[in-house]
Write an enzyme that holds these catalytic residues in place. Sequence first.
Site, short mmCIF file in Angstrom:
data_model
loop_
_atom_site.label_atom_id
_atom_site.label_comp_id
_atom_site.label_asym_id
_atom_site.label_seq_id
_atom_site.Cartn_x
_atom_site.Cartn_y
_atom_site.Cartn_z
N CYS A 55 10.55 31.25 -23.11
CA CYS A 55 9.77 30.02 -23.26
C CYS A 55 8.87 29.81 -22.06
CB CYS A 55 10.70 28.82 -23.44
SG CYS A 55 9.83 27.24 -23.58
N CYS A 60 8.68 26.17 -20.83
CA CYS A 60 9.87 25.74 -20.09
C CYS A 60 9.88 26.29 -18.67
CB CYS A 60 11.14 26.21 -20.81
SG CYS A 60 11.21 25.83 -22.56
N ASP A 61 9.52 27.56 -18.50
CA ASP A 61 9.80 28.26 -17.25
C ASP A 61 8.57 28.76 -16.48
OD1 ASP A 61 12.51 27.93 -17.79
OD2 ASP A 61 12.60 29.78 -18.96
#
Length: 308
Positions: A134, A137-138
């Site tokens: 993701c 997300c990261d």
Amino acid sequence: MRNVIIIGSGPAGFTAALYASRANLEPLMFEGDVPELPGGQLMTTTDVENFPGFPEGVMGPELMERMRKQATRFGTEIVTGMVERVQFEAGGHTVVVNGESHRARALIIATGAKARLLGLDNEKRLMGHGVSTCATCDGAFFRDKPIVVVGGGDSAMEEANFLARFGSKVTVIHRRQEFRASKIMLERAQKNPKVEFVLDTVVTDILGDKVVSGVKLENRKTGETSELECNGFFVAIGHTPQTEIFRDVLELDDEGYIVAEGDSSRTGVAGVFAAGDCVDHTYRQAITAAGMGCKAAIDAERYLESLD
């Protein structure tokens, strides 16, 4: 006969349980079991910095444990086990778990989805330590660092463009010359000065002791091997919704995601609602899954009120 049964945990399931239990519906949740880890995909992540309310960030498993405790505080009963079979009936829906049948007037499905992986041994070992599925997300963890993205579809191109905002360089590894990505998405990635492409190539290993330090590559046409330095490794080859047991009883789209009615969580079966990544193939974020869980619980509560 229960009021509500919730299948699946994770942000969608736990939020649905929280709202349903606070509405005095006394929900029963089946949270899953090995190999489908209770708590969903966040159980395999480390730092979560984009979930509201945690300015310093929070570990994925800790966030799920907090959601679990909040749901049980208001009366949710949680059972660890995998659903074997479901049967939808007008008088109440039946869920079979560990050989036992459980019935409820309303059913909320929050079984989530699994990111497809390459199947490399170090992929799971370094998940959350440089390996990710993701970018949203990261991506911010890899500011000014080299990043590798694996894939050839729209998701891979979208992730590459997004990661280029943070990384020093983004290299897209694709096993073919041709791409599944749409023309416009491919052109955007190709025009990005920080995105490079390595084609006809597969990743054979991910390097690094405690964190990712690089990848091993093999050209499929020449057999030539090489190594590429990177600190972030993003797998963007798609997701598989966990909906197989509903294939013959609910409407699924071509990719296996549950089809909901309009902006609601209602499925085509009365009293059956769906939330989270088993429905959503667009956003796939913890916060959107939680919001969908809230919607499902409210929809279920209103459905039960209409029956009464």
